[in-house]
Structures are given as structure tokens and as C-alpha cells.
Design a protein around this motif. Structure first.
Motif, PDB file in Angstrom:
ATOM      1  N   ASP A 213       0.494  -1.197   0.045  1.00  0.00           N
ATOM      2  CA  ASP A 213       0.237  -0.136  -0.049  1.00  0.00           C
ATOM      3  C   ASP A 213       0.729   1.607   0.245  1.00  0.00           C
ATOM      4  OD1 ASP A 213      -2.117  -1.652  -0.371  1.00  0.00           O
ATOM      5  OD2 ASP A 213      -2.422  -1.636   2.333  1.00  0.00           O
TER       6      ASP A 213
ATOM      7  N   ARG B  33       3.048   1.906  -3.037  1.00  0.00           N
ATOM      8  CA  ARG B  33       2.525   1.885  -4.519  1.00  0.00           C
ATOM      9  C   ARG B  33       1.871   3.291  -3.837  1.00  0.00           C
ATOM     10  NH1 ARG B  33       1.988  -1.491  -7.987  1.00  0.00           N
ATOM     11  NH2 ARG B  33       1.607  -3.993  -7.532  1.00  0.00           N
ATOM     12  N   GLN B  34       1.772   3.769  -3.360  1.00  0.00           N
ATOM     13  CA  GLN B  34       0.835   4.874  -3.186  1.00  0.00           C
ATOM     14  C   GLN B  34       1.997   6.313  -2.844  1.00  0.00           C
ATOM     15  OE1 GLN B  34      -0.717   5.726   1.068  1.00  0.00           O
ATOM     16  NE2 GLN B  34      -0.272   7.749   1.482  1.00  0.00           N
TER      17      GLN B  34
END
Length: 372
Positions: free
Chosen positions: A72, A75-76
Motif C-alpha cells: 500500500d 504504490r501510494q
């Protein structure tokens, strides 16, 4: 060269700290902390480290676990991301261990993790000293020596690696305390092993005043380190003056421009051919000691053709002991070490960061590439 960054985040690390729970080990304590409204700080701490790497995103691939264990956040923040393990919604210590196993298979250049001493213990139980690691401090207990002083400091060290700068490796203790005793006011620390941790380049072995290496003393230190590693394996001793110093320290004759075989610090064979070497080590544990050609940086393919692709494959990448002084590496001015074995697939397998023995219990990580 793409830098392969392993990432593990323990999303529950440190959640009991602000609530005076003295740690976050155990599902009961973790749930108690969550019920009390604990904030999960580990992803935030990991983000502080990764933020320093944003300018180098084109050169980095992040290998990690799914969801809150790394995917998470990576990628963020815009990193190219490869998920190598999918944990359950609420991860457990065994998920940290399984992710570490998968990252070893991916041959990451560095395993960066955010957590506390419990997380370090989990990773150490799998990784031991097989690959470099660096911890981002995010737990209640930070007694281990595998952590950077701050999250940003971790980012700075990784930045140096990505840029190809010399970064020393040293063995650091993994420590943890008994949380139950800690909650009762008793501190009982225990050592659980060592992991290889990168640190900024420091001359800590055989240094004269002014920070300059003493070449003679450093070569003695390198020899002492390699000789200490000698056990039952056959040691394939490559060419070059640095390797010759190791042979001289054992009182053995040396083929300066050839390959010799040593076992139990005794000479088995001198100036062997590629086929003789392969026959001697076939189906036997072996290590290879090599150095680089000064000024050029070649470790394979220039003057050591006896080390054929078949010989190198039989020995294995993890059994290659690169030896060189830091001054010799610095003379490359940041250029990578080069491999030109004649086997393109093997050359590709050899690429990436490799430890170089630069003194007694002193190593640095240095990039290996294929000549362009």
C-alpha cells in the motif's frame, strides 16, 4: 542497474507505546491497543525513509508483501512494486518471516524493514547473515543494533547504495527483552543473533592519522578475515596481488596470474586449469576468493579465464569472496565492478550489490554490472 529494495512493514509495531503497554508483542496486547484507539505509526515512519528515495524511483523496484505490510505504501508513494507474498488482513509474526523468505528468493539488494525488536527477531530467524538488512525504528523496544538512528537516516543509507557509493557492512546484534518482565519493571535483554547492516563508510580498521589507509596493515586484516573463514571447504584462490597476500599469510606459494586450490590452509593444487578446478570442486562445498583489476574494476573476464562459467556456477554467487582495500575501490571513482564471463545469463545473475571484504570483519557493499 535496477536496485532491488526489499520492504517489510510491521503495521502493528509500536502501537502499545503511547498507551503505556510496554510493547506490542502478542495478539492480546495488540488488540487491547487497537481497542484503545492506538495509532499505527510504522507505515508513517517507513514513509519518512522512502521519501528520500523518491528522486531515484526510476532506478528502484520495491519487493514487498501485500497490503499494509508494504504494498500500500510503496504504490501510494509511486514506486514500481512487486508483491511476493500476500498476508492475511491482520498480519502475524510468521507473515514477516514468510515475507523475508520470499525476499531472499528474489535476491533483493537490501531488506529495509519498519518495526521493533520483535520484528528484527522474526527477520533474523530467517535471514541471519544471508543479505544486508536495515531497520527503520518504529517499535516500543529498539535495543537491537540493526536500526538506523531515525527513519530519515535509513533513507540516507539506502540513497547511498542506490547511487553506488561505498557503504560499509558490519555485523550487528539482534536483541529483545521479555515484555512481560518489562511490564513488571524488570529488564531482561537477550541476544538472538546477528544480521549484516549497512552503515556510512568509516575507516575503522587499520587507519593512520588523517583517515588514510595503511595498505600493508589493511592487506593483513583482509587476509586474517579470509583465513578465519576457512573450514572444510575448498578455497579457489584467484589471481592478483591482494589474493597473493592472503596466500603469503598462510605461508603458501602462490600463482600470481593463475588459480590455486587450498583446503584447511594447505595447498591442494597450483595453477590449475578450468577443467582441473571444476573436477576438484564438483559436488563439494567451495568458496572463491577474487579481487578486482585495479583501475578497471573487472572481477571476471580479464586474466582469470580459468574461472570459467561452469566453475563459477559450481561455486555459487553466495560463495564468492570479493577482497579489496577501500582505497582500491575508491580509485574507481564510483564506477561499478564488471563481469564478463562469456555467459550472458551468468553475467546477469552476478549483477547487483555484492559485499567486498575490506578489512578484518569489515565489508562494504559495491555494485556489480555488465560492461556497457
Amino acid at each position: 542497474m535496477m536496485f532491488k529494495l526489499g520492504l517489510i512493514i510491521n503495521p502493528y509495531a509500536g502501537i502499545g507505546g503511547a498507551l503505556a503497554l510496554k510493547g506490542s508483542d502478542g495478539a492480546e496486547i495488540r488488540q487491547q491497543a487497537l481497542d484503545m484507539g492506538a495509532k499505527q505509526l510504522a507505515p508513517e515512519r517507513a514513509a519518512q525513509a522512502l521519501a528520500l528515495l523518491i528522486p531515484y524511483q526510476a532506478d528502484i523496484t520495491v519487493y514487498t508483501a501485500g497490503g499494509a505490510m508494504g504494498e500500500d505504501l510503496a504504490r501510494q508513494m509511486g514506486f514500481s512494486t512487486q508483491v511476493c507474498f500476500q498476508p492475511p488482513a491482520q498480519s502475524e509474526p510468521e507473515d514477516t518471516e514468510q515475507t523475508a523468505r520470499e525476499l531472499i528468493k528474489q535476491e533483493v539488494d537490501l531488506l529495509l524493514f519498519a518495526g521493533g525488536d520483535g520484528t528484527a527477531r522474526n527477520i533474523c530467524s530467517v535471514v541471519d547473515e544471508t543479505l544486508p538488512v536495515l531497520g527503520i525504528p518504529a517499535g516500543c523496544k529498539i535495543h537491537s543494533g540493526v536500526y538506523s538512528v531515525t527513519p530519515k537516516a535509513a533513507g540516507r543509507v539506502v540513497e547511498k547504495l542506490v547511487k553506488g557509493e561505498l557503504v560499509s557492512l558490519h555485523a550487528a546484534d539482534v536483541m529483545d527483552i521479555d515484555e512481560k518482565g518489562f511490564r513488571e519493571g524488570v529488564v531482561r535483554a537477550q541476544r538472538f543473533g546477528e544480521m549484516q547492516v549497512p552503515a556510512e563508510l568509516q575507516y575503522v580498521q587499520s587507519v593512520k592519522m588523517g583517515g588514510r589507509e595503511s595498505e600493508e596493515l589493511v592487506l593483513d586484516d583482509i587476509a586474517a578475515h579470509v583465513i578465519e573463514l576457512m573450514d572444510d571447504e575448498i578455497f579457489v584462490m584467484g589471481s592478483g596481488s591482494t589474493v597473493a597476500e592472503i596466500m603469503a599469510s598462510m605461508g603458501l606459494s602462490n600463482t600470481l596470474l593463475g588459480v590455486d586450490l587450498v583446503q584447511h590452509q594447505q595447498l591442494l593444487a597450483e595453477d590449475v586449469t578450468a577443467n582441473q578446478c571444476l573436477q576438484a570442486i564438483r559436488d563439494k562445498p567451495a568458496k572463491l576468493v577474487i579481487t578486482l583489476i585495479g583501475g578497471q574494476g573487472h572481477i571476471f573476464g580479464r586474466g582469470n579465464q580459468q574461472l570459467s562459467p561452469e566453475v563459477i556456477r559450481a561455486i555459487g554467487r553466495n560463495n564468492i569472496l570479493l577482497v579489496a582495500t577501500k582505497s582500491k575501490l575508491n580509485a574507481l571513482n564510483g564506477r561499478p565492478l564488471l563481469v564478463d564471463t562469456g555467459d550472458p545469463h551468468l553475467d546477469q545473475e552476478l549483477c547487483g550489490l555484492m559485499p567486498v571484504i575490506t578489512g578484518y570483519h569489515d565489508q562494504v557493499l559495491y555494485p556489480v554490472q555488465i560492461p556497457q
